[in-house]
Design an enzyme around this catalytic site. Structure first.
Site, PDB file in Angstrom:
ATOM      1  N   HIS A 118       0.847  -1.210   0.000  1.00  0.00           N
ATOM      2  CA  HIS A 118       0.000   0.000   0.000  1.00  0.00           C
ATOM      3  C   HIS A 118       0.876   1.251   0.000  1.00  0.00           C
ATOM      4  CE1 HIS A 118      -3.150  -2.560   2.324  1.00  0.00           C
ATOM      5  NE2 HIS A 118      -3.661  -2.345   1.110  1.00  0.00           N
ATOM      6  N   ARG A 126      -1.664  -6.009  -8.474  1.00  0.00           N
ATOM      7  CA  ARG A 126      -0.586  -6.933  -8.108  1.00  0.00           C
ATOM      8  C   ARG A 126      -0.383  -8.000  -9.170  1.00  0.00           C
ATOM      9  NH1 ARG A 126      -3.326  -7.969  -2.396  1.00  0.00           N
ATOM     10  NH2 ARG A 126      -5.035  -7.916  -3.874  1.00  0.00           N
ATOM     11  N   LYS A 129     -17.789  -6.051   7.497  1.00  0.00           N
ATOM     12  CA  LYS A 129     -16.562  -6.853   7.479  1.00  0.00           C
ATOM     13  C   LYS A 129     -15.882  -6.807   8.840  1.00  0.00           C
ATOM     14  CE  LYS A 129     -12.705  -7.107   4.205  1.00  0.00           C
ATOM     15  NZ  LYS A 129     -12.170  -6.442   3.004  1.00  0.00           N
ATOM     16  N   SER A 137      -3.234  -7.659   2.915  1.00  0.00           N
ATOM     17  CA  SER A 137      -3.469  -7.508   4.355  1.00  0.00           C
ATOM     18  C   SER A 137      -3.960  -8.824   4.959  1.00  0.00           C
ATOM     19  CB  SER A 137      -4.503  -6.406   4.622  1.00  0.00           C
ATOM     20  OG  SER A 137      -4.024  -5.181   4.161  1.00  0.00           O
TER      21      SER A 137
HETATM   22  O1  PNS Z   1      -8.760  -2.825   0.589  1.00  0.00           O
HETATM   23  P1  PNS Z   1     -10.010  -3.360  -0.092  1.00  0.00           P
HETATM   24  O2  PNS Z   1     -10.952  -3.943   0.939  1.00  0.00           O
HETATM   25  O3  PNS Z   1      -9.704  -4.308  -1.193  1.00  0.00           O
HETATM   26  O4  PNS Z   1     -10.717  -2.071  -0.738  1.00  0.00           O
HETATM   27  C1  PNS Z   1     -11.911  -2.195  -1.494  1.00  0.00           C
HETATM   28  C2  PNS Z   1     -12.608  -0.844  -1.659  1.00  0.00           C
HETATM   29  C3  PNS Z   1     -12.787  -0.163  -0.317  1.00  0.00           C
HETATM   30  C4  PNS Z   1     -11.735   0.040  -2.534  1.00  0.00           C
HETATM   31  C5  PNS Z   1     -13.953  -1.112  -2.345  1.00  0.00           C
HETATM   32  O5  PNS Z   1     -14.596  -2.148  -1.689  1.00  0.00           O
HETATM   33  C6  PNS Z   1     -14.852   0.102  -2.334  1.00  0.00           C
HETATM   34  O6  PNS Z   1     -14.661   1.025  -3.112  1.00  0.00           O
HETATM   35  N1  PNS Z   1     -15.845   0.099  -1.411  1.00  0.00           N
HETATM   36  C7  PNS Z   1     -16.740   1.203  -1.186  1.00  0.00           C
HETATM   37  C8  PNS Z   1     -18.158   0.857  -1.670  1.00  0.00           C
HETATM   38  C9  PNS Z   1     -18.298   1.080  -3.159  1.00  0.00           C
HETATM   39  O7  PNS Z   1     -18.057   2.146  -3.682  1.00  0.00           O
HETATM   40  N2  PNS Z   1     -18.721  -0.007  -3.856  1.00  0.00           N
HETATM   41  C10 PNS Z   1     -18.932   0.014  -5.268  1.00  0.00           C
HETATM   42  C11 PNS Z   1     -17.648  -0.242  -6.036  1.00  0.00           C
HETATM   43  S1  PNS Z   1     -17.925  -0.178  -7.776  1.00  0.00           S
END
Ligand code: PNS
Length: 159
Positions: A17, A90, A41, A127
């Site tokens: 990150h 990645r 979560k 993570s």
């Molecule tokens: O670190 P992560 O958990 O892989 O991050 C995922 C994240 C937070 C970037 C993604 O889940 C997100 O954008 N969540 C917010 C809700 C949202 O906007 N959902 C629609 C995505 S198209």
């Protein structure tokens, strides 16, 4: 002003990150690291703890700010005058889901997504894997910032 967001759970922040955040900071006027408050979560660290660790490990960058958000990433972008989302890729396995989200976010609010290829040194990092390795006593030093290493040991010792 080119302001971008690096959204994520950051439970906890890894060196992967940090690499993406630092490189994004070199390319844009301002980077906001947005920590998702995800009530569904189960996380190892609270949102406050994740934000605090991120603030500490990014304090060397003058143009990086850490905030929390809930709901849609695109709404956070609209509310904060953000032009684009920056994501690290990645491996090819990341691509399919990331592309779907990028297209949806553009469809929802015309928010762009910029993909940055992860440094190969970090391409196997996540993570979840860090937490799993640490939980079973494996050595994750060099994969997360020193601060996070200490916090991981302390949190797992509590359990
Ligand atoms: O670190 P992560 O958990 O892989 O991050 C995922 C994240 C937070 C970037 C993604 O889940 C997100 O954008 N969540 C917010 C809700 C949202 O906007 N959902 C629609 C995505 S198209």
């Amino acid at each position: 002003m080119a302001r971008v967001v690096c959204p994520g759970s950051f439970d906890p922040v890894t060196n992967g990150h940090l690499d993406i955040i630092g490189r994004a900071a070199g390319l844009h006027d301002e980077v906001i690291v947005a920590v998702l408050v995800n009530i569904k979560k189960q996380s190892l660290f609270t949102t406050d703890e994740r934000v605090e660790m991120l603030r500490e490990v990014t304090k060397g960058y003058g143009n990086v700010r850490v905030e929390r958000f809930h709901g849609l990433t695109v709404n956070f972008c609209i509310d904060n005058g953000i032009n684009a989302i920056v994501k690290g890729l990645r491996a090819v396995s990341d691509f399919e889901y990331e592309m779907q989200m990028a297209q949806m976010n553009y469809r929802l609010a015309k928010v762009e997504t910029l993909f940055m290829t992860t440094n190969p040194q970090h391409s196997f990092l996540s993570s979840s894997l860090i937490k799993e390795i640490a939980m079973y006593g494996g050595d994750v030093s060099g994969l997360v910032p020193e601060l996070v290493l200490g916090r991981l040991k302390a949190r797992l010792a509590e359990e």
